[in-house]
Design an enzyme around this catalytic site. Structure first.
Site: not given
Ligand code: GLV
Length: 330
Positions: A239, A268, A287
């Site tokens: 993250r 983001e 991401h």
């Molecule tokens: C992706 O970032 C998730 O948490 O599945």
């Protein structure tokens, strides 16, 4: 068919939507961006289930608006977008989709390790910029992967799969984790480090795989980057808030570390004028570590099954706050 309404915060996989439509009334926010707050508040007031993405922040005010909301189902493993204690207090079940994305994320992490070390994106940018005008390797010389030391922070499902892949690249693998995992050490040939600092000081590639919690927020800041070797790389697919991006900019521009490859940032999307984006030794992706077609579909289907189970009184495939049931009124 159960009398219930589901709100989906964007179009997801059509199979998941069909699964839900077979059981409930379904409304989809037909855009790829999160619904505006006002609209979300309005929809939450009408529906019994929210199908959400990890980018959709659902805070206490939103939960209060969901007077008949029974379940929020994240198409994600991470649940840091949800106010978990508030949901539990209000009897709202929270679902997530663990056990699916680990291999896709581990593949992607390796792609970033290879990219950062062997300067793939850097070279691609250079060729397209018209700088490949004669044959030479010198501007593109990178760092090997094989024979190097990988430091994994957080040896959960994804971290373990990254370690397994590292074995195929003949890497030495160190890990730092809250709990030592001797069986996994044995199976994967990983070495436990008693402190994050010792891992940072030894690894050529440091890869982050812990969830975002109050303990891991800002885990990698200026001091930690200074502990890394000047020839080392930081890889982040966890993250964005686990790394202080200002400190990362300083470290990359000042030569404290050699490079970084990050799939996550805070915020983001990252603003286009963020100085990090001007750096040649940074690779950034939007991401997408879990985003293979098979994984995307399987996660969407599991999120739909979480909703179907919650609204029909069955055990959910994955519920992170089963205690919510004890707080349910009516
Ligand atoms: C992706 O970032 C998730 O948490 O599945």
């Amino acid at each position: 068919m159960v009398e219930a309404k589901v709100f989906m915060s964007r179009p997801y996989h059509p199979e998941a939507e069909t699964l839900l439509r077979e059981n409930f009334e379904v409304e989809v926010w037909d855009k790829e961006t999160s619904p505006p707050r006002e609209l979300m508040l309005e929809k939450l007031a009408e529906c019994q289930a929210l199908f959400a993405e990890s980018y959709d922040r659902v805070d206490a005010e939103m939960m209060a608006a969901g007077k008949s909301l029974r379940v929020i189902s994240n198409r994600a493993v991470g649940t840091d977008n949800l106010d978990i204690p508030e949901a539990t207090r209000r009897g709202i079940l929270l679902g997530n989709t663990p056990g699916i994305l680990q291999d896709s994320c581990a593949d992607f992490t390796f792609a970033l390790i290879l990219d950062a070390g062997r300067r793939i994106t850097f070279s691609d940018r250079d060729v397209r910029a018209g700088n490949w005008t004669y044959l030479t390797q010198t501007p593109y010389i990178g760092t090997d992967i094989h024979g190097k030391t990988l430091g994994i922070v957080g040896l959960g499902g994804i971290g373990q799969r990254v370690a397994r892949r590292a074995g195929g690249f003949d890497m030495r693998v160190l890990y730092y984790s809250r709990t030592r995992k001797p069986e996994i050490e044995e199976e994967l040939g990983t070495e436990w480090m008693a402190s994050l600092d010792s891992l940072l000081g030894e690894a050529d590639y440091v890869s982050l795989h812990m969830p975002l919690t109050p303990e891991t927020e800002g885990l990698i800041g200026r001091l930690q980057l200074e502990r890394m070797k000047p020839e080392a790389f930081l890889i982040n697919t966890s993250r964005g808030r686990t790394v202080d991006l200002k400190a990362l900019y300083e470290a990359l521009s000042g030569g404290t570390i050699a490079g970084a490859a990050i799939d996550v940032s805070d915020p983001e999307p990252i603003p286009l004028d963020d100085p990090l984006l001007s750096l040649p030794n940074l690779v950034i992706t939007p991401h997408i570590a879990s985003a293979s077609s098979a994984t995307f579909k399987a996660m969407a289907n599991m999120a739909a099954l979480n909703i179907i189970a919650a609204l029909t009184g069955q055990p959910m495939p994955s519920c992170i706050n089963p205690d919510a049931l004890e707080h349910r009124r009516g």
